[in-house]
Enzyme design. Structure first.
Site, PDB file in Angstrom:
ATOM      1  N   ASP A   1      15.995   1.630  -7.474  1.00  0.00           N
ATOM      2  CA  ASP A   1      15.896   0.201  -7.141  1.00  0.00           C
ATOM      3  C   ASP A   1      16.383   0.076  -5.705  1.00  0.00           C
ATOM      4  O   ASP A   1      17.560   0.373  -5.421  1.00  0.00           O
ATOM      5  CB  ASP A   1      16.792  -0.580  -8.120  1.00  0.00           C
ATOM      6  CG  ASP A   1      16.830  -2.076  -7.811  1.00  0.00           C
ATOM      7  OD1 ASP A   1      16.451  -2.479  -6.698  1.00  0.00           O
ATOM      8  OD2 ASP A   1      17.276  -2.832  -8.699  1.00  0.00           O
TER       9      ASP A   1
ATOM     10  N   SER B   1       5.133  -8.235   7.620  1.00  0.00           N
ATOM     11  CA  SER B   1       3.954  -9.038   7.266  1.00  0.00           C
ATOM     12  C   SER B   1       3.573  -9.934   8.437  1.00  0.00           C
ATOM     13  O   SER B   1       4.444 -10.312   9.241  1.00  0.00           O
ATOM     14  CB  SER B   1       4.274  -9.929   6.057  1.00  0.00           C
ATOM     15  OG  SER B   1       3.194 -10.811   5.800  1.00  0.00           O
TER      16      SER B   1
ATOM     17  N   TYR C   1       9.971 -16.312   1.940  1.00  0.00           N
ATOM     18  CA  TYR C   1       9.368 -14.977   2.128  1.00  0.00           C
ATOM     19  C   TYR C   1       9.126 -14.738   3.613  1.00  0.00           C
ATOM     20  O   TYR C   1       9.461 -13.682   4.151  1.00  0.00           O
ATOM     21  CB  TYR C   1       8.057 -14.895   1.343  1.00  0.00           C
ATOM     22  CG  TYR C   1       7.241 -13.641   1.620  1.00  0.00           C
ATOM     23  CD1 TYR C   1       7.551 -12.432   1.006  1.00  0.00           C
ATOM     24  CD2 TYR C   1       6.147 -13.664   2.498  1.00  0.00           C
ATOM     25  CE1 TYR C   1       6.814 -11.284   1.256  1.00  0.00           C
ATOM     26  CE2 TYR C   1       5.406 -12.523   2.748  1.00  0.00           C
ATOM     27  CZ  TYR C   1       5.738 -11.336   2.128  1.00  0.00           C
ATOM     28  OH  TYR C   1       5.000 -10.194   2.385  1.00  0.00           O
TER      29      TYR C   1
ATOM     30  N   LYS D   1      10.638 -11.677   6.132  1.00  0.00           N
ATOM     31  CA  LYS D   1       9.834 -10.712   6.898  1.00  0.00           C
ATOM     32  C   LYS D   1      10.124 -10.839   8.399  1.00  0.00           C
ATOM     33  O   LYS D   1      10.080  -9.846   9.130  1.00  0.00           O
ATOM     34  CB  LYS D   1       8.347 -10.904   6.600  1.00  0.00           C
ATOM     35  CG  LYS D   1       7.966 -10.512   5.166  1.00  0.00           C
ATOM     36  CD  LYS D   1       8.257  -9.036   4.871  1.00  0.00           C
ATOM     37  CE  LYS D   1       7.712  -8.591   3.525  1.00  0.00           C
ATOM     38  NZ  LYS D   1       7.921  -7.169   3.258  1.00  0.00           N
TER      39      LYS D   1
HETATM   40  N1  LIG Z   1      -0.464  -7.785  -0.465  1.00  0.00           N
HETATM   41  C1  LIG Z   1      -0.391  -8.484   0.644  1.00  0.00           C
HETATM   42  O1  LIG Z   1      -1.208  -9.391   0.896  1.00  0.00           O
HETATM   43  C2  LIG Z   1       0.685  -8.183   1.667  1.00  0.00           C
HETATM   44  C3  LIG Z   1       0.554  -8.719   2.950  1.00  0.00           C
HETATM   45  C4  LIG Z   1       1.555  -8.454   3.889  1.00  0.00           C
HETATM   46  C5  LIG Z   1       2.650  -7.682   3.536  1.00  0.00           C
HETATM   47  N2  LIG Z   1       2.753  -7.172   2.271  1.00  0.00           N
HETATM   48  C6  LIG Z   1       3.941  -6.359   1.964  1.00  0.00           C
HETATM   49  O2  LIG Z   1       3.497  -5.090   1.539  1.00  0.00           O
HETATM   50  C7  LIG Z   1       4.489  -4.491   0.701  1.00  0.00           C
HETATM   51  C8  LIG Z   1       3.827  -3.987  -0.576  1.00  0.00           C
HETATM   52  O3  LIG Z   1       3.353  -5.092  -1.327  1.00  0.00           O
HETATM   53  P1  LIG Z   1       2.078  -5.047  -2.288  1.00  0.00           P
HETATM   54  O4  LIG Z   1       1.258  -6.219  -1.930  1.00  0.00           O
HETATM   55  O5  LIG Z   1       1.493  -3.705  -2.300  1.00  0.00           O
HETATM   56  O6  LIG Z   1       2.802  -5.421  -3.674  1.00  0.00           O
HETATM   57  P2  LIG Z   1       2.796  -4.705  -5.113  1.00  0.00           P
HETATM   58  O7  LIG Z   1       3.542  -5.663  -5.993  1.00  0.00           O
HETATM   59  O8  LIG Z   1       1.413  -4.313  -5.485  1.00  0.00           O
HETATM   60  O9  LIG Z   1       3.663  -3.400  -4.858  1.00  0.00           O
HETATM   61  C9  LIG Z   1       5.058  -3.460  -4.668  1.00  0.00           C
HETATM   62  C10 LIG Z   1       5.713  -2.324  -5.440  1.00  0.00           C
HETATM   63  O10 LIG Z   1       7.137  -2.386  -5.196  1.00  0.00           O
HETATM   64  C11 LIG Z   1       7.800  -2.108  -6.416  1.00  0.00           C
HETATM   65  N3  LIG Z   1       9.131  -2.693  -6.385  1.00  0.00           N
HETATM   66  C12 LIG Z   1       9.453  -3.999  -6.547  1.00  0.00           C
HETATM   67  N4  LIG Z   1      10.780  -4.142  -6.503  1.00  0.00           N
HETATM   68  C13 LIG Z   1      11.310  -2.911  -6.292  1.00  0.00           C
HETATM   69  C14 LIG Z   1      12.631  -2.432  -6.156  1.00  0.00           C
HETATM   70  N5  LIG Z   1      13.686  -3.252  -6.232  1.00  0.00           N
HETATM   71  N6  LIG Z   1      12.814  -1.110  -5.940  1.00  0.00           N
HETATM   72  C15 LIG Z   1      11.757  -0.267  -5.862  1.00  0.00           C
HETATM   73  N7  LIG Z   1      10.483  -0.670  -6.016  1.00  0.00           N
HETATM   74  C16 LIG Z   1      10.257  -1.982  -6.216  1.00  0.00           C
HETATM   75  C17 LIG Z   1       6.908  -2.721  -7.489  1.00  0.00           C
HETATM   76  O11 LIG Z   1       7.162  -2.158  -8.774  1.00  0.00           O
HETATM   77  C18 LIG Z   1       5.520  -2.416  -6.963  1.00  0.00           C
HETATM   78  O12 LIG Z   1       5.018  -1.180  -7.456  1.00  0.00           O
HETATM   79  C19 LIG Z   1       5.536  -5.576   0.465  1.00  0.00           C
HETATM   80  O13 LIG Z   1       6.625  -5.363   1.347  1.00  0.00           O
HETATM   81  C20 LIG Z   1       4.804  -6.855   0.820  1.00  0.00           C
HETATM   82  O14 LIG Z   1       5.672  -7.879   1.224  1.00  0.00           O
HETATM   83  C21 LIG Z   1       1.801  -7.412   1.330  1.00  0.00           C
END
Ligand SMILES: NC(=O)c1ccc[n+]([C@@H]2O[C@H](COP(=O)([O-])OP(=O)(O)OC[C@H]3O[C@@H](n4cnc5c(N)ncnc54)[C@H](O)[C@@H]3O)[C@@H](O)[C@H]2O)c1
Length: 253
Positions: free
Chosen positions: A62, A142, A155, A159
């Site tokens: 975590d 982000s 959020y 970021k």
């Molecule tokens: N999807 C988007 O549109 C987008 C856009 C910009 C930035 N992001 C960023 O990209 C990153 C990945 O996001 P995503 O969209 O792939 O989301 P996602 O939810 O598909 O993947 C996130 C993963 O992190 C894991 N996770 C959550 N809490 C955790 C913890 N405490 N310890 C370890 N693992 C943990 C989850 O189990 C999950 O597998 C994030 O930082 C998100 O803010 C996403």
């Protein structure tokens, strides 16, 4: 093989963007620790990479818990003899809603997963990087941290903190040959967080609204972000530190 034999941790790699990053880095020769809080998802990703001939193993941690992050870094050093790169990707958001309607519990969770994780990664990985005479952090921030919009205020702020903190760390740890960079993806509708960002199921109306803001006319993919991470992890980026790469089809201009 652009990152051959580099020892790389990818947090939150059990799905979404992190999964794509782990696959891409392994394709280019890295030894990857697939981290996630969800063991079933993370183990599946590590097995899929191994099935393609890549080097990957799972480690549950975590990213908001100091002892877990310490153990994660130790696992990389134990399994690979060193740590070269840590990709801080794990993230979370409150659902898209007015700022006054986000609970204190959700606020704390957003800051713990998105921001405290960067603090803990720094505390625990810097000694390993120093022992290795250098290293690199790649922090997945982000476009929300640069061009905030209503609905995701807390959020967005988390970021923004990741971006500023990364630049500060780049300045502080440059003398240790430690590089710190960010990637700012634009919306990706195919991940676990997409409905939270969108404030509900990503239906046609919500897709069209987002898409209208992206000059290149499409959303980001995990591969787009992974290719940027591959560059920042490689020696091609040896003199690149303190930057943010927008992977956003010109959304932020
Ligand atoms: N999807 C988007 O549109 C987008 C856009 C910009 C930035 N992001 C960023 O990209 C990153 C990945 O996001 P995503 O969209 O792939 O989301 P996602 O939810 O598909 O993947 C996130 C993963 O992190 C894991 N996770 C959550 N809490 C955790 C913890 N405490 N310890 C370890 N693992 C943990 C989850 O189990 C999950 O597998 C994030 O930082 C998100 O803010 C996403």
């Amino acid at each position: 093989m652009r990152v051959k034999d580099k020892s790389i941790i990818v947090t939150g790699a059990g799905g979404g963007i992190g999964e794509g990053i782990a696959h891409r880095l392994a394709e280019e020769g890295a030894q990857v620790i697939v981290n996630d809080i969800d063991a079933a998802k993370g183990e599946k990703v590590a097995a899929a990479i191994a099935a393609k001939g890549g080097k990957a193993s799972f480690f549950r941690a975590d990213v908001t818990k100091s002892a877990d992050v310490k153990a994660l870094v130790e696992a990389a050093v134990q399994r690979h003899g060193k740590l070269d790169v840590m990709v801080n990707n794990a993230g979370w958001t409150h659902r898209n809603r007015p700022a006054l309607e986000v609970s204190e519990e959700d606020f704390d969770k957003v800051y713990a997963i998105n921001m405290k994780s960067i603090y803990l990664a720094t505390i625990h990985a810097v000694p390993a990087f120093r022992a290795n005479k250098g290293g690199a952090f790649i922090n997945i921030a982000s476009t929300a941290g640069l061009r905030p919009r209503p609905g995701l205020t807390w959020y967005n702020g988390s970021k923004g903190a990741v971006i500023t903190t990364s630049k500060s760390l780049a300045a502080e740890f440059g003398p240790d040959n430690i590089r710190v960079n960010c990637i700012n993806p634009v919306f990706n509708p195919d991940t676990g967080l997409s409905a939270e960002f969108a404030g509900g199921p990503v239906d046609e109306a919500r897709r069209a609204k987002f898409l209208a803001t992206i000059p290149l006319g499409r959303f980001s993919t995990a591969l787009d972000v992974a290719n940027a991470a591959l560059y920042l992890a490689s020696d091609e980026a040896a003199f690149i530190s303190g930057v943010c790469i927008e992977v956003d089809g010109a959304r932020c201009v």
